[in-house]
Design a protein around this motif. Structure first.
Motif, PDB file in Angstrom:
ATOM      1  N   THR A  51      -1.685   0.001  -4.950  1.00  0.00           N
ATOM      2  CA  THR A  51      -1.956  -1.032  -4.104  1.00  0.00           C
ATOM      3  C   THR A  51      -1.370  -2.529  -5.256  1.00  0.00           C
ATOM      4  O   THR A  51      -1.843  -2.252  -6.335  1.00  0.00           O
ATOM      5  CB  THR A  51      -2.911  -1.513  -3.625  1.00  0.00           C
ATOM      6  OG1 THR A  51      -4.135  -1.712  -4.567  1.00  0.00           O
ATOM      7  CG2 THR A  51      -3.656  -0.154  -2.645  1.00  0.00           C
ATOM      8  N   TRP A 108       0.906  -1.121  -0.124  1.00  0.00           N
ATOM      9  CA  TRP A 108       0.147   0.086  -0.025  1.00  0.00           C
ATOM     10  C   TRP A 108       1.048   1.152  -0.213  1.00  0.00           C
ATOM     11  O   TRP A 108       1.621   1.385   0.844  1.00  0.00           O
ATOM     12  CB  TRP A 108      -0.971   0.096   1.250  1.00  0.00           C
ATOM     13  CG  TRP A 108      -2.034   0.835   1.277  1.00  0.00           C
ATOM     14  CD1 TRP A 108      -3.373   0.495   0.660  1.00  0.00           C
ATOM     15  CD2 TRP A 108      -2.349   2.312   1.874  1.00  0.00           C
ATOM     16  NE1 TRP A 108      -4.319   1.551   0.868  1.00  0.00           N
ATOM     17  CE2 TRP A 108      -3.432   2.506   1.654  1.00  0.00           C
ATOM     18  CE3 TRP A 108      -1.534   2.877   2.583  1.00  0.00           C
ATOM     19  CZ2 TRP A 108      -4.287   3.658   2.166  1.00  0.00           C
ATOM     20  CZ3 TRP A 108      -2.036   4.120   2.974  1.00  0.00           C
ATOM     21  CH2 TRP A 108      -3.491   4.515   2.924  1.00  0.00           C
ATOM     22  N   SER A 112     -10.920   1.234   5.535  1.00  0.00           N
ATOM     23  CA  SER A 112     -10.531   2.657   5.291  1.00  0.00           C
ATOM     24  C   SER A 112     -11.926   3.489   5.312  1.00  0.00           C
ATOM     25  O   SER A 112     -12.752   3.152   5.116  1.00  0.00           O
ATOM     26  CB  SER A 112      -9.961   2.913   3.843  1.00  0.00           C
ATOM     27  OG  SER A 112     -10.765   2.353   3.020  1.00  0.00           O
ATOM     28  N   LEU A 172      -5.805   4.055   5.421  1.00  0.00           N
ATOM     29  CA  LEU A 172      -5.708   2.609   5.999  1.00  0.00           C
ATOM     30  C   LEU A 172      -5.815   2.597   7.673  1.00  0.00           C
ATOM     31  O   LEU A 172      -4.807   3.295   8.216  1.00  0.00           O
ATOM     32  CB  LEU A 172      -5.087   1.984   5.425  1.00  0.00           C
ATOM     33  CG  LEU A 172      -5.239   0.345   5.134  1.00  0.00           C
ATOM     34  CD1 LEU A 172      -6.422   0.353   4.042  1.00  0.00           C
ATOM     35  CD2 LEU A 172      -4.148  -0.377   4.476  1.00  0.00           C
ATOM     36  N   VAL A 177      -3.510   6.031  -3.923  1.00  0.00           N
ATOM     37  CA  VAL A 177      -2.909   5.115  -3.713  1.00  0.00           C
ATOM     38  C   VAL A 177      -2.526   3.993  -4.622  1.00  0.00           C
ATOM     39  O   VAL A 177      -3.562   3.637  -5.207  1.00  0.00           O
ATOM     40  CB  VAL A 177      -3.569   4.384  -2.159  1.00  0.00           C
ATOM     41  CG1 VAL A 177      -2.654   3.058  -1.815  1.00  0.00           C
ATOM     42  CG2 VAL A 177      -3.635   5.425  -1.199  1.00  0.00           C
TER      43      VAL A 177
END
Length: 284
Positions: free
Chosen positions: A234, A147, A221, A160, A232
């Motif tokens: 991921t 992440w 989140s 997160l 973000v």
């Protein structure tokens, strides 16, 4: 390049996650943000258009569409399948060096996503869940999540939140909940449970830092209460020694990013589909 220190490895084993100081430089961050912007504005093959997924609150008409197309997005799914710039994110050297310390030198990457939190949509919550609930292969401890925030992240804009040590509780049952994005799941008895929320830690991180986490770790989140972006990168990594436990999805599309494959174990997918569909069900 060096991998994790012994203290970082110990923190990951004990708490289920570890934060790396920086895996992307400023110019790299700008490169990926600029390319995501171009994709959001329509620079994407027609056959891959469904890989741009709007947040449920815009997709279902619960809110008027914003002028900025990025403000309506939830995620771009597996952009590496149609874009060479985004494909670089599968092989970030500092990420792979750190992951090698945890899951070994033979590594498969899968499920790359560019995830947004729409500004000013505080109700866009992803409940507590475990990523391992989605992955029919293992061992689970040989898989991890990556992440990487491209904007400053905090509780206000939907960073997160993790429950330290929850990876040791085992895999819990998961369920669909009304009002969350399609495909997202919630761990039963965890979301809304005061004890888990009290134990959770908000990941306040700077752009370019990286969170590595065990796929059984409870994480969630919240919505983005600010007027700014929260973007973000991921992806997930698995040891190339992992084995399948049942039918899988074409969206995993494993890519060998370090080391070698092993007979009888998960194998790279040479030409994963460009269109977004569930290969198990065979429906678009």
């Amino acid at each position: 390049m060096p991998g994790l220190t012994s203290s970082q490895i110990e923190h990951y084993r004990e708490h289920g996650y570890v934060v790396l100081p920086r895996v992307l430089e400023e110019d790299e961050i700008e490169r990926y943000l600029a390319r995501a912007r171009e994709i959001a504005e329509g620079d994407v093959p027609k056959s891959a258009a469904k890989r741009l997924v709007r947040d449920i609150h815009y997709a279902q008409g619960g809110a008027p569409m914003p002028e900025d197309p990025e403000h309506a997005l939830w995620k771009i799914i597996n952009p590496d399948r149609f874009d060479a710039v985004m494909a670089e994110c599968l092989r970030l050297p500092r990420v792979l060096d750190a992951a090698e310390s945890l899951i070994g030198e033979d590594i498969l990457a899968f499920l790359l996503m560019f995830i947004y939190k729409p500004p000013g949509v505080p109700q866009s919550v992803h409940p507590f869940h475990q990523d391992a609930a989605f992955f029919p292969f293992g061992p689970q401890d040989a898989c991890l999540g990556v992440w990487i925030p491209l904007d400053p992240v905090n509780e206000a804009n939907g960073t997160l939140s993790v429950v330290p040590g929850s990876h040791r509780l085992g895999l819990q049952g998961h369920e669909v909940r009304e009002g969350i994005n399609y495909g997202a799941l919630a761990a039963r008895g965890v979301e809304g449970n005061d004890a888990y929320h009290a134990e959770s830690v908000d990941m306040e991180m700077s752009p370019g830092q990286c969170l590595l986490f065990n796929t059984r770790l409870f994480h969630r989140s919240g919505g983005n209460r600010t007027g700014d972006h929260r973007r973000v990168i991921t992806l997930h990594l698995a040891s190339a020694k992992c084995r399948s436990k049942g039918p899988s999805l074409s969206e995993y599309g494993f890519a060998l990013v370090r080391g070698q494959t092993h007979e009888g174990c998960l194998q790279p997918v040479e030409a994963p589909p460009l269109a977004l569909y569930n290969a198990v069900k065979g429906k678009s």
